[in-house]
Each structure stands twice: as structure tokens, then as C-alpha cells.
Design a protein around this motif. Structure first.
Motif, short mmCIF file in Angstrom:
data_model
loop_
_atom_site.label_atom_id
_atom_site.label_comp_id
_atom_site.label_asym_id
_atom_site.label_seq_id
_atom_site.Cartn_x
_atom_site.Cartn_y
_atom_site.Cartn_z
N PRO A 110 0.80 -1.23 0.00
CA PRO A 110 0.00 0.00 0.00
C PRO A 110 0.82 1.27 0.00
O PRO A 110 0.27 2.35 -0.24
N LEU A 111 2.13 1.16 0.25
CA LEU A 111 2.97 2.36 0.27
C LEU A 111 3.83 2.49 -0.98
O LEU A 111 4.01 3.59 -1.51
N THR A 112 4.38 1.35 -1.49
CA THR A 112 5.20 1.40 -2.70
C THR A 112 4.42 1.04 -3.95
O THR A 112 4.89 1.25 -5.06
N PHE A 113 3.21 0.47 -3.76
CA PHE A 113 2.36 0.04 -4.86
C PHE A 113 3.07 -0.98 -5.77
O PHE A 113 2.82 -1.02 -6.98
N GLU A 114 3.92 -1.78 -5.20
CA GLU A 114 4.59 -2.86 -5.93
C GLU A 114 3.98 -4.19 -5.52
O GLU A 114 3.56 -4.38 -4.38
N PHE A 115 3.96 -5.11 -6.50
CA PHE A 115 3.47 -6.45 -6.20
C PHE A 115 4.50 -7.18 -5.34
O PHE A 115 5.71 -7.08 -5.55
N GLN A 116 3.97 -7.93 -4.40
CA GLN A 116 4.86 -8.70 -3.53
C GLN A 116 4.15 -9.98 -3.14
O GLN A 116 2.92 -10.05 -3.15
N ASN A 117 4.93 -10.95 -2.76
CA ASN A 117 4.35 -12.24 -2.37
C ASN A 117 4.91 -12.60 -1.00
O ASN A 117 5.83 -13.39 -0.87
N GLN A 118 4.36 -11.99 0.00
CA GLN A 118 4.79 -12.25 1.36
C GLN A 118 3.71 -11.74 2.32
O GLN A 118 2.80 -11.02 1.92
N THR A 119 3.83 -12.17 3.53
CA THR A 119 2.88 -11.73 4.55
C THR A 119 3.33 -10.39 5.11
O THR A 119 4.46 -10.26 5.57
#
Length: 511
Positions: A110-119
């Protein structure tokens, strides 16, 4: 015709019940809202229901305990709350928001608007304020309308208090009338009882026939029934008065009224009130007149509110926001370093062979850490100012329909105000005509009673001397009883009609 049919204004909703109690013949006329009393003084304090009740004491107690009056007071309090809310709508709005979120698997930071796959765990905080700069004057017109509605609700309270006071006065007079009818019927019963005893003695002496005694005994039974009927009417009138007062059960057992001394109609000055002048006075005093006019103005303000939707709306707002994400990291450079061997290849000038050159380089050690909570809130702080302009163009003709409906509401309010004034004028005219008729009827009834009293005394003498049979004597006695009852009822008809006229002129209800 039974004169009691005109004791109360035909338009009063309680006229039918009271007319039946008085023995009125024929239906009561069309019923509308009863006339109301001009604003009264301060209510008396809560009082213990002991001793005889005066009219003023009964009115004060009823005003303090009546449920309808209380309901109207609550309605006015609700209108006051609505008015405060409409005034508060002019103030800016300010709100704080906060959230905490856990994301699992594929998600967007929500801050960098990058996709990530982690909790990750994230927090978002914001504060926003907004103020309406222009809205077609709808807010101010709404305040104006709600102010008028609140003032009208205060008039409804006064009207309910006045209606209750007039109902109490009507029922109080009904109870006084019932008590007087009981005394009159009881006096006739005692006279008949004495007549039966005299007839028995005359029969033993052989002066009269046995049929005379039978006729007297039959008249005695009729008089007993009249007394019981009058007592039943008295009990019903007392019950209805206690119900109007909302008297508690503990005080109902010994309920008694203080019977006032009331002058006969022929002892009072003839009616001199002008119905037209009384109507003009009542227009300035009665709360329902002012209430109806206030509701006309409120309906006109509603039109202004509806028309305001045609105009643009300009709103200014500002917000502050920040957030935190557990996925956000920072690189920390340590104080120590690590040596690394690096080979460089250097070309010889003039095209000679390439010479390898080994160089030893030192690089500081780094560590990747999660960024601290308060550091993120400080670094992610953002601010925003915004002007928002909304220009209505076409919204399914909703604004136009609302304006048309509000214009119809104005016409309905004006018709209602006109109906209130018309009803008031008719009630005053009817009260004046009924009071004048009752005063005239009382004079005629008194003359009739005087004539029938003389005829009854003559018939009694003849009956005691055996010159008149029992049937003819009973007819003379019943004629006198009917005339006396009619005269009593005409008296209270006039008293109440006169009080109604006093009421319209701003005089207090008092006996």
C-alpha cells in the motif's frame, strides 16, 4: 326539542358524548378541532389529590399529567434537535480514520504500490476536513424552515393545553349539572313518597279510590328510576372527568368537586358580544392560527430549499494521511568492511600484450532491516487540499419534481390555514347563536316552570280532595318535572356557551 342538544359547539369532537349524557336528541353536527384557549399562566405545582376539586385545580392537574400534552412536548423537543442539527450543518466536518491490515500471498504494497508475495502488516491513518462553501442557499433555507417548524410545534403544545382545559371545563360543568339533576329528582321523589303516604291515609278513611294509591305508587317507581338514571349520569360524568385528568387510582375513590355558585342566565346581562369583533380578537390570541401561518411560511421555505438544488455546489476539503508497512526495508551500512580481490586487464601502449593487474578492494558491510514504525509514519506523511465543484445538469428531473411537490405543499398549507380561520369564525358564530338561544330558552323555561308549579299545586289540592284522579295528577307532576329539568339544562347550556365566548376573547376559564 331537547335544549341540551346545543350545550356544546357542534364542531367540538367531544360534543356528541356530552350531548348524549345530557339527554340530547338527534345527531351532533360535523366535528372539527375544538376552539382553544389563549396562552394560560404558569402551571401549578404537582398537588395531592385530596379535598374537593375546583375547576382551576382540575385544569392544572390535567395539564401536568395528560399524555397528549406530554407527547406534543416531546414532538417539540424533537423539532428543537432537528433545528440544532440544521444549524450545525454550516460547520466544517472533521474525521480521523485508522486501519490495520494483514496481507497474505500475492498483494500490492500500500505504500510502494509494488506487487509482492509475502505476509505483511500495514497501517493507514488519515484526517480529513470539509466545508461547504456554496450549496444554493439550501443550508440557510433549511435552518429557516426548521425554525418555523419548531415554532409551530410550540404552538401545538399550547393548543393541546387549551383543548384539554376546555374539555375539562365542559366535563366539570356536566358533573355539576348531573349533581343538580340528582337534587331535583330526589326532591320530587321525596314529594311523591309523602304523597303515597297521604293517599294511603285517605284510602283508609275512604276519601279516595284505590286507583289513586296505585297511580301514586307507579309515580313513585318512576321517580326512583329518574333518581337512579341521574346518579348513573353523575357517575359517568365523574369517571370521564377523572379520565381526562389522568387521575391516579389512589385518588379516584374520594373524588369530589367543589360546586360553584352560578347565577341564572336571566340574572346576567344580555349578550352584547359582536361575533365579528370576537373573531378578530381570537385571530390574535389562538395558537392554532399562528401555527397555521407558520406552516405556510415553512412550506415556502421548503420551495427555496428545493430550488437550491438547481445551483452548483462548491466544497473545499483538506486531508492529511500516512501509513506503515512491515514489508518496507532500509539498508544499514556497518562500520567494518570486507576485502575483495579484483583483476583488471590493462592494454599496453602501442599494441603490446594485455597485462593482468590484481587489485585488492575493501567494501563496507551492509544489513537490510525493516524500517522503524515511527520513521515510516513521518516519511510517508502526505497532505492534500481540494476544491470540488458540482454543477447539476440533468438528474432524471428530480429537482424539478421536488420543486413542483413543494409548491403543491405551499398551496395545501394555505388552504389549511384558511380552513382553520373558517372553522374559528363558524365556531364563534355558532357559540354566539347558541348562547343567545340558551338564554332565551331559559327565560321561557322559567316562566313555564312557574306556570306549571301553580297548576301542580292546584292539581295536588284537587287530588287530595278526591276531585282529580291519579293519572291526571301524575301528568301535571311529570309536566312540572320535565319543565324543571329543561330549565336546569338550559342554564348550563348558557353558562358553557358564555364561557366559550369568553375563551375566544382571551378571558380565563373560571366559574
Amino acid at each position: 326539542m331537547n335544549p341540551t342538544a346545543t350545550l356544546l359547539p357542534r364542531t367540538l369532537p367531544w360534543a356528541g358524548a356530552l350531548a348524549l349524557l345530557l339527554g340530547a336528541a338527534g345527531p351532533v353536527g360535523a366535528q372539527t378541532t375544538p376552539p382553544t384557549q389563549p396562552p394560560a399562566g404558569t402551571l401549578a405545582a404537582s398537588q395531592v389529590a385530596t379535598g374537593p376539586w375546583t375547576l382551576q385545580r382540575a385544569i392544572d392537574y390535567a395539564l401536568e399529567h395528560n399524555l397528549t400534552v406530554r407527547q406534543n412536548q416531546l414532538t417539540a423537543e424533537n423539532g428543537s434537535a432537528v433545528l440544532r442539527q440544521s444549524k450545525a450543518a454550516l460547520l466544517p466536518t472533521a474525521n480521523l480514520n485508522g486501519s490495520q491490515t494483514w496481507n497474505y500471498g500475492q498483494s500490492v504494497n500500500p505504500l510502494t504500490f509494488e506487487f509482492q508475495n509475502q505476509t505483511t502488516r500495514s497501517n493507514n491513518f488519515s484526517g480529513a476536513t470539509q466545508v461547504t462553501l456554496f450549496q444554493g442557499f439550501q443550508l440557510r433555507n433549511t435552518i429557516k424552515r426548521n425554525t418555523l417548524d419548531y415554532q409551530a410545534s410550540l404552538g401545538d403544545i399550547q393548543k393541546s393545553r387549551n383543548d384539554l382545559s376546555l374539555n375539562i371545563a365542559s366535563q366539570f360543568l356536566q358533573l355539576v349539572l348531573s349533581e343538580e339533576l340528582i337534587r331535583s329528582n330526589q326532591a320530587r321523589l321525596n314529594s311523591t313518597q309523602q304523597q303515597v303516604e297521604r293517599t294511603q291515609k285517605l284510602l283508609k278513611a275512604g276519601s279516595v279510590a284505590e286507583s289513586n294509591l296505585l297511580d301514586s305508587q307507579a309515580q313513585l317507581a318512576s321517580d326512583e328510576l329518574s333518581v337512579i338514571t341521574a346518579q348513573n349520569q353523575r357517575d359517568i360524568a365523574r369517571l370521564q372527568l377523572m379520565q381526562l385528568m389522568n387521575l391516579d387510582e389512589a385518588s379516584q375513590g374520594g373524588f369530589q368537586i367543589q360546586v360553584p355558585e352560578l347565577a341564572d342566565p336571566d340574572e346576567q346581562a344580555p349578550l352584547s358580544e359582536d361575533p365579528a369583533a370576537t373573531y378578530q380578537t381570537a385571530l390574535t390570541l389562538l395558537p392554532e392560527i399562528k401555527t397555521a401561518e407558520l406552516r405556510v411560511r415553512s412550506a415556502e421555505a421548503t420551495v427555496d430549499v428545493a430550488r437550491g438544488a438547481y445551483l452548483p455546489r462548491l466544497v473545499f476539503g483538506g486531508s492529511v494521511f500516512t501509513g506503515y508497512s512491515s514489508a518496507r526495508t532500509v539498508t544499514s551500512v556497518g562500520s567494518d568492511s570486507t576485502a575483495r580481490k579484483t583483476t583488471f586487464f590493462v592494454e599496453q601502449p602501442g599494441g603490446g600484450p594485455v597485462i593482468p593487474l590484481n587489485v585488492l578492494l575493501y567494501q563496507r558491510n551492509t544489513t537490510v532491516l525493516s524500517q522503524r514504525y515511527w520513521d515510516q509514519l513521518d516519511q510517508n506523511l502526505g497532505r492534500q487540499l481540494q476544491f470540488s465543484l458540482n454543477i447539476p445538469i440533468l438528474n432524471g428531473l428530480q429537482v424539478r419534481t421536488n420543486v413542483q411537490r413543494s409548491l403543491i405543499g405551499v398551496q395545501q398549507a394555505r388552504l389549511n390555514a384558511e380552513q382553520v380561520r373558517l372553522t374559528l369564525r363558524q365556531n364563534i358564530q355558532q357559540a354566539y347563536a347558541d348562547a343567545l338561544a340558551a338564554q332565551r330558552q331559559f327565560g321561557a323555561s322559567r316562566r313555564q316552570v312557574e306556570a306549571l308549579t301553580t297548576a301542580y299545586r292546584n292539581a295536588e289540592i284537587r287530588f287530595n280532595n278526591g276531585l282529580l284522579n291519579g293519572t291526571e295528577f301524575n301528568i301535571a307532576k311529570n309536566n312540572l318535572a320535565t319543565a324543571e329539568s329543561t330549565m336546569i339544562q338550559n342554564k348550563y347550556q348558557f353558562i358553557f356557551r358564555r364561557k366559550v365566548l369568553d375563551f375566544y376573547q382571551g378571558r380565563p376559564l373560571a366559574l
